[in-house]
Design a protein around this motif. Structure first.
Motif: not given
Length: 284
Positions: A202-208
């Motif tokens: 989820d944290a990675f997705r927050h960074h696209a």
């Protein structure tokens, strides 16, 4: 017959290709080794070892059975070692998630000051071990479903992003996580700790960044995957930069490893305090 002992003799002869050298390693004379091999061959109704002018040669049947024989001998030794640790008041059984690097694991084992038995597994398996009284204390990644177990506060251990040395992010003046979109993420399987795994993604997705996943159970697996040029991974901030890799400071708060100490009972409290101090030192 003592099947495990006979298999131990067979493994020694097969590996040494010589009865005399095998006997020396086993701490016995050569005749008992020869008798054990003959007895095992009679029991299995197979020829396992053939004598040669140079010593001994393993047969086709022997080569086929050797891997299984090694497993049986190794399992028997582990069983004996585990039984001894269970009956030893001085033994502390410690579980560590694979994200804890070798240097930190060694410091933890050395700090206990008694005979320590350390095993590595995912957080879910370690918690099962604590519940089943197979482990006294465990260091697990956070968050995790504790299910009525009590754990200490979370400790944050800094990590860096390891990328292939030739990747464009390693040459960028201001690298960003989004630059890793063409790489596969080498990490521990989701089943090891679903909440922590999902939170990181989820944290990675927050960074696209929504990477493909490659399961990597150890730091060696991660390092090899990264050095191959097709993956990125997370490594402790203090770990050495291995050939073919480059370490980047990216999204430090998001990629940091958060761990907690879970103990079974009062017996493990002194060890838990020592481990806590070591983890706090590594967090600085």
């Amino acid at each position: 017959m003592d099947l495990v002992r006979h298999l131990e003799y067979f493994v020694a002869v097969a590996e040494e290709r010589h009865f005399g050298r095998a006997a020396a390693i086993l701490g016995v004379t050569q005749p008992p080794v020869s008798r054990a091999i003959k007895a095992l061959e009679k029991h299995l109704d197979l020829t396992l070892i053939e004598r040669t002018p140079d010593g001994a040669a393993i047969t086709e049947h022997g080569a086929a059975l050797l891997p299984r024989a090694r497993l049986i001998v190794d399992d028997a030794r582990r069983l004996t070692s585990t039984a001894r640790s269970l009956t030893s008041a001085d033994t502390v059984r410690i579980g560590l998630v694979p994200q804890v690097d070798d240097a930190l694991a060694a410091r933890i084992a050395a700090s206990v000051g008694v005979q320590a038995r350390v095993e590595t597994a995912g957080a879910v398996a370690l918690l099962d071990g604590v519940r089943a009284h197979e482990l006294d204390v465990a260091v697990i990644d956070h968050p995790v479903v504790l299910d009525r177990l009590v754990a200490g506060p979370a400790i944050t251990l800094p990590r860096q992003v390891s990328v292939p040395v030739a990747h464009r992010s390693s040459r960028a003046k201001r690298p960003r996580l989004t630059m890793l979109s063409d790489l596969v993420f080498a990490t521990t399987p989701r089943a090891a700790n679903p909440p922590a795994h999902d939170l990181l993604l989820d944290a990675f997705r927050h960074h696209a960044l929504d990477p493909e996943i490659l399961w990597a159970n150890t730091f060696r697996d991660v390092a090899v995957a990264v050095a191959s040029g097709r993956c990125f991974g997370l490594v402790p901030a203090a770990s050495p930069v291995l050939p073919g890799t480059c370490h980047l400071d990216l999204a430090a708060e998001d990629v940091a490893l958060r761990v907690r100490i879970v103990r079974r009972d009062e017996k493990a409290e002194p060890s838990a305090r020592l481990i806590d101090r070591i983890l706090l030192q590594a967090a600085r």
